[in-house]
Design an enzyme around this catalytic site. Structure first.
Site, PDB file in Angstrom:
ATOM      1  N   PRO A 228       0.815  -1.214   0.000  1.00 45.83           N
ATOM      2  CA  PRO A 228       0.000   0.000   0.000  1.00 45.83           C
ATOM      3  C   PRO A 228       0.850   1.267   0.000  1.00 45.83           C
ATOM      4  CG  PRO A 228      -0.356  -1.288   2.008  1.00 45.83           C
ATOM      5  CD  PRO A 228       0.598  -2.039   1.176  1.00 45.83           C
ATOM      6  N   GLY A 231       2.027   3.992  -4.759  1.00 41.25           N
ATOM      7  CA  GLY A 231       1.719   4.808  -5.925  1.00 41.25           C
ATOM      8  C   GLY A 231       0.978   4.087  -7.032  1.00 41.25           C
ATOM      9  N   GLU A 451      15.067   0.183  26.980  1.00 47.84           N
ATOM     10  CA  GLU A 451      15.546   0.689  25.691  1.00 47.84           C
ATOM     11  C   GLU A 451      17.057   0.511  25.558  1.00 47.84           C
ATOM     12  OE1 GLU A 451      13.488   1.351  23.356  1.00 47.84           O
ATOM     13  OE2 GLU A 451      11.777   1.257  24.715  1.00 47.84           O
ATOM     14  N   HIS A 454      17.798  -2.951  24.379  1.00 45.26           N
ATOM     15  CA  HIS A 454      17.669  -3.093  22.921  1.00 45.26           C
ATOM     16  C   HIS A 454      18.896  -2.513  22.220  1.00 45.26           C
ATOM     17  CE1 HIS A 454      13.599  -4.451  22.809  1.00 45.26           C
ATOM     18  NE2 HIS A 454      13.055  -3.344  23.278  1.00 45.26           N
ATOM     19  N   ASP A 525       7.524  -6.442  21.718  1.00 49.36           N
ATOM     20  CA  ASP A 525       8.770  -7.121  21.335  1.00 49.36           C
ATOM     21  C   ASP A 525       8.547  -8.624  21.235  1.00 49.36           C
ATOM     22  OD1 ASP A 525       9.899  -4.643  21.642  1.00 49.36           O
ATOM     23  OD2 ASP A 525      10.547  -5.030  23.702  1.00 49.36           O
TER      24      ASP A 525
HETATM   25  P1  ADP Z   1      -1.556   2.935  -3.533  1.00 42.07           P
HETATM   26  O1  ADP Z   1      -2.656   3.040  -4.524  1.00 42.07           O
HETATM   27  O2  ADP Z   1      -0.404   2.129  -4.025  1.00 42.07           O
HETATM   28  O3  ADP Z   1      -1.984   2.492  -2.166  1.00 42.07           O
HETATM   29  P2  ADP Z   1      -1.416   5.745  -3.909  1.00 42.07           P
HETATM   30  O4  ADP Z   1      -1.195   5.782  -5.359  1.00 42.07           O
HETATM   31  O5  ADP Z   1      -2.801   6.010  -3.447  1.00 42.07           O
HETATM   32  O6  ADP Z   1      -0.951   4.370  -3.309  1.00 42.07           O
HETATM   33  O7  ADP Z   1      -0.406   6.732  -3.223  1.00 42.07           O
HETATM   34  C1  ADP Z   1      -0.762   7.624  -2.217  1.00 42.07           C
HETATM   35  C2  ADP Z   1       0.021   8.905  -2.314  1.00 42.07           C
HETATM   36  O8  ADP Z   1       1.397   8.695  -2.093  1.00 42.07           O
HETATM   37  C3  ADP Z   1      -0.070   9.552  -3.667  1.00 42.07           C
HETATM   38  O9  ADP Z   1      -1.185  10.359  -3.776  1.00 42.07           O
HETATM   39  C4  ADP Z   1       1.221  10.358  -3.722  1.00 42.07           C
HETATM   40  O10 ADP Z   1       1.072  11.594  -3.105  1.00 42.07           O
HETATM   41  C5  ADP Z   1       2.190   9.535  -2.905  1.00 42.07           C
HETATM   42  N1  ADP Z   1       3.052   8.696  -3.745  1.00 42.07           N
HETATM   43  C6  ADP Z   1       3.111   7.349  -3.745  1.00 42.07           C
HETATM   44  N2  ADP Z   1       4.031   6.911  -4.609  1.00 42.07           N
HETATM   45  C7  ADP Z   1       4.563   7.979  -5.214  1.00 42.07           C
HETATM   46  C8  ADP Z   1       5.557   8.169  -6.237  1.00 42.07           C
HETATM   47  N3  ADP Z   1       6.177   7.162  -6.786  1.00 42.07           N
HETATM   48  N4  ADP Z   1       5.831   9.431  -6.594  1.00 42.07           N
HETATM   49  C9  ADP Z   1       5.205  10.464  -6.024  1.00 42.07           C
HETATM   50  N5  ADP Z   1       4.262  10.349  -5.084  1.00 42.07           N
HETATM   51  C10 ADP Z   1       3.934   9.138  -4.656  1.00 42.07           C
END
Ligand code: ADP
Length: 630
Positions: A228, A231, A451, A454, A525
């Protein structure tokens, strides 16, 4: 030709009215029932009251054969025993009486010394309200509940799908017109491989002829696979933006409803809408919500609805011609659990991997998100990229935003390095809890040793990731935190896992050494440690007694099965192997901390004093970090 738009004005019940009616209704009933009401008496009694000269006025409703009596205020006391509790009503009328249909009011009242008001009809409306208010309230409430329910079911799709119950089967996808998709490849940093692959799709959408003239078929779908926040949505949007086509987005979970058949009909509707707008991109986020491998157990009816939805999706993808110009992009972080039928040629036959960004890519993502920010001179992008291993693009976007907010809170003119570092800490560990008074001195001491445990173990073990910061400031649920920089390794060796477990055990052993007994602070942990130990034995075949077996379930389908793929004996063996692994880890950790007791106490002391210590402080006490080149 100008299209005539059919504008309908829809009457909407505004539900503040409902509350108003409810309040008024309740108010009315309360006012009406205040105090003691009029008492029923016989006509003979009333006649006597009139003759005694105690009655002020009689109100007689002829058609109802009903009268009400208002007494003279000074005479009311005489009759108090007729009222419950001897309490005379404040309001008139004071008494009511009923007569038979033989009663002749003209004759009866003729010579009586009283003011008489005679009416033919009763106040019907008043009775009506008394009777109708509850049914009306019930109906209003029923309509209201139904509306809420259908709103939740139908949602408000674009393209006219309103929230009524009759629209349950409409797709709830969102449409972004080609003019409103303003994301291009410039906004997507890193992800080189993925970008190159989707570039092809952009080309298909832009010049379909180029491919079809040679007899080639345009792909129908591609699956974006990755964790997740990396991007995937952004990339899909960028494809639509680059190709200048509309973008439909819907989440897999939107198909899943409590009503049978809704999912399938939503899929149909989505594709029908998309075909109208072709060429376009349909983006299905979290496709695993519907695309999970279909189970073998037919008896589980809860899966049927999802299977119907999935079947419909497969049928739709087969159904539209390759040249219709609808390209489906779907995102998931578990491609392994998807139904194999989804990945067949002609459906999502391309898999595009979107991984967590590497150092260089993180730098680029920072640069994208720094565009609109005012940054101080001391800020270095490379430094920040180095300090954010394992961060996704979304995390980095979050760091940048958080840093800007922190700097604003501190009334700075520009965002500096410290703001960024604090933002990173905040995202990793949660918000700092300012009132640390909630920690007693004894708790603070225990946390410092925990801590320090660790940190020292992590510093002295060659495979453990280097610690760069230890803090005693409570964050989120944690009372203290030790930050280490995870290396970006892809293969985890047994030695690494053992060292990692020892580092985790460091906190617990420190508590035992200092307080002579374990405490609850090591819960997180131990949870992680147990996870690692079980994965070593059950997944990675790292236990000699269990052997090179892996019970890892890459299909995710085993969750539905009741039986385990191993015997009871093997289960016991695995448990005992895990136990002896953890015991070995405990022994090793105890030895390290006992052998370096002075250094360990020294670190804890400095930590108690300064609350935050860095790698330099550790280096001064423990020497350079012990490393391995493996
Ligand atoms: P996913 O769909 O993989 O869960 P998103 O595409 O919704 O993730 O990404 C969430 C936000 O993170 C985007 O709106 C952007 O602002 C940022 N982000 C994620 N990956 C990139 C990337 N490669 N370049 C620039 N911004 C990114």
């Amino acid at each position: 030709m100008a299209k005539k738009q059919n504008k309908k004005t829809v009457f909407r019940i505004n539900f503040s009215w409902f509350y108003l009616i409810l309040v008024l209704g309740i108010g009315y009933l309360i006012l009406n029932n205040q105090g003691v009401g009029p008492q029923k008496v016989e006509w003979a009694g009333v006649k006597q009251m009139i003759l005694d000269g105690d009655v002020k006025e009689i109100h007689f409703i002829r058609n109802d054969y009903k009268g009400s009596v208002t007494m003279k205020p000074e005479a009311l006391g005489k009759y108090s025993e007729l009222f419950p509790g001897g309490q005379v009503p404040a309001k008139s009328p004071h008494f009511t009486f009923l007569v038979s249909d033989k009663f002749d009011p003209e004759a009866e009242f003729e010579n009586l010394p009283v003011k008489l008001v005679m009416e033919n009809d009763s106040k019907m409306w008043r009775n009506m309200i008394d009777w109708l208010i509850w049914p009306i309230l019930l109906i209003v409430m029923w309509v209201w509940m139904f509306r809420g329910m259908s709103g939740a079911m139908g949602g408000k799709g674009q393209g006219g799908a309103g929230g009524g119950i009759f629209n349950v089967g409409r797709s709830t996808g969102k449409l972004a017109d080609k003019n409103t998709v303003n994301v291009t490849f410039k906004d997507v940093a890193g992800l080189y491989g993925a970008k190159e692959e989707v570039m092809e799709i952009v080309d298909f959408l832009k010049n379909p002829k180029k491919y079809t003239s040679l007899g080639g078929k345009i792909p129908k779908g591609a699956l974006l696979v990755g964790p997740p926040g990396t991007g995937k949505t952004l990339l899909a949007k960028a494809v639509a933006g680059e190709a200048n086509v509309p973008f439909y987005s819907i989440s897999g979970s939107d198909f899943v409803e409590m009503f049978v058949g809704v999912g399938a009909s939503r899929v149909r509707d989505l594709f029908a809408q998309a075909k109208e707008k072709a060429p376009c991109i349909v983006f299905i986020d979290e496709i695993d919500a519907v695309g999970r491998a279909r189970g073998k157990n037919v008896g589980w009816s809860s899966n049927d609805e999802r299977e119907n939805t999935l079947n419909q999706l497969l049928t739709e993808m087969d159904g539209f011609g390759t040249n219709s110009g609808v390209i489906v992009l779907a995102a998931t972080n578990r491609a392994d659990i998807l139904d194999k039928a989804l990945m067949r040629a002609g459906r999502f036959d391309r898999q595009i991997h979107v991984e967590l960004p590497e150092l260089k890519e993180r730098e680029e993502i920072f640069n994208v998100h720094l565009r609109g920010l005012k940054v101080a001179d001391d800020f270095e992008v490379e430094f920040m990229a180095k300090h954010t291993p394992g961060f996704s693009g979304a995390d980095i976007a979050n760091v940048c935003n958080e840093a800007a907010l922190t700097a604003a809170r501190r009334n700075k003119n520009a965002i500096d390095k410290q703001d960024f570092l604090d933002a990173v800490d905040r995202i990793v560990g949660g918000l700092e809890r300012k009132n640390s008074t909630i920690m007693t001195p004894a708790e603070k001491r225990t946390t410092a040793y925990h801590e320090a445990g660790h940190a020292v173990v992590g510093w002295l073990l060659p495979y453990a990731d280097p610690v760069f910061k230890v803090s005693l400031i409570p964050r989120g649920q944690a009372l203290g935190l030790t930050w280490s920089l995870p290396s970006e390794r892809k293969i985890l060796s047994k030695s690494w896992m053992m060292d990692e477990m020892c580092t985790l055990m460091g906190g617990r052993v420190a508590e035992e050494l200092i307080n002579g007994e374990p405490a609850s602070g090591a819960l997180n942990d131990l949870e992680r440690l147990t996870g690692i130990a079980y994965s070593m034995v059950q997944y990675y075949g790292m236990s000699d007694k269990v052997g090179q077996l892996s019970f890892y379930d890459s299909t995710g389908a085993r969750g539905y099965e009741m039986t385990k793929p191993y015997s009871e004996k093997t289960a016991e063996l695995m448990d005992s192997e895990v136990k002896s692994l953890v015991e070995e880890v405990h022994r090793r950790t105890l030895k390290i901390l006992s052998d370096n007791r002075d250094a360990f106490e020294n670190v804890a002391g400095i930590l108690l004093e300064k609350e935050v210590i860095f790698a330099d402080d550790l280096e001064k006490i423990l020497g350079p970090k012990v490393k391995t080149d493996k």
